[in-house]
Design an enzyme around this catalytic site. Sequence first.
Site: not given
Ligand code: GLY
Length: 406
Positions: A117, A179, A237, A239, A251, A255
Amino acid sequence: MKNKFLSQLFLFILFVICFACRSEENGIDTAKEIQYCSSQALLTLTEAPTLESIPNAIESGTSEWCYAKPGSWTSGFWPGILWYLYEGTGDKAWQNAANRVTTSLLPVTRKAVQTHDIGFITMCSLGNGYRLTGDEEYKAALLRAADSLAVLYNPIVGTILSWPRMVAIENWPHNTIIDNMMNLELLFWAAKNGGSSRLYDIAFRHAEVTMKHGFRDDYTNYHVAVYDTITGNFIKGVTHQGLSDDSMWARGQAWGIYGYTFVYRETQDIRFLEFAQKITDVYLSRLPKDGIPYWDFNASEYSSTEPRDASAAAIVASALLELSTYVADQSTAQRYRREAESMIAVLSSDVYQSRDKNSAFLLHSVGHMPRSREVDTSIIYADYYYIEALIRLQRLQQGKNVIGNK
Ligand code: GLY
């Protein structure tokens, strides 16, 4: 003399009228919306108890900010907002406020990173600060942060390890979340600003590998791509914040769209532009009518009262403004620009703007639905990408490049 004065006055009034008309093109008066953000942010600035109390979210039904500490993944967004307010208004008071909060993040760049991050944290705060002021202390901190992020790169897999803690907790040997695309911007920036060229290579390879394994064949994203550290092979893959392993977390897709757009900007590799368009087109084709996604695109299959995610809409609106300037086909470019403008218009309506409900800019975002955290709340990163989109739109309206330089 009098005639000269009158003709200058006339020209000035004409200029003001033309500028006002341009800034209201497509119904969005960017100056007015930036002014709205400015009044809301002034309230937030006076509410925050200390510099280290970084506004994070306002739970629905309340009007008080919950605060994060420097180092939290969201801690760069509030200083970033202050920088954008300085950029959007030219008011030095915002520069002073931005400097104060940004400085409180400097110690974070002196510690080894715990997650991916650091790009979010530093590029929004120090990155915007350096872009607008050229402060050398910010530059040095950004270069430190980029080197620190690079330590998480695994050359066998070709991506950055996003969540070291999850290796043991979830048994995900090497995990890379969508992200993480956003943090590549720090590496590209560092490679251009005195850092090692290896940082560029890492970002490039991460984007290539994620393009291959971080998305399904229909161009929807996996939140987490899990890899084998010995062979480098993609395992699965899954989630973490979405509805299910095979759903499209809103989201996450946002991203991806934002990330591949700037990866194209930085590399000029056409494969990344084409990919940004593919993942954009699937996002746009599945949106509800008002252009604001449900928190997960598949959630609405179960109920049309599922919460929306204004943060995803703000991220995509900002990204589409940039993407629209890279696409050669003019009808596609205009379509992306129109979509972005219509998202910004909806976010600027009384349904989404907080106005007198609280001091954030926007309502109705979702942070972490599976943990029932920050559901239908105001969230600082929705505000950040909303003001970024307004500034970008204003720049385009003024005939400038979408991305501002120093
Ligand atoms: N970690 C970034 C988000 O929650 O989108």
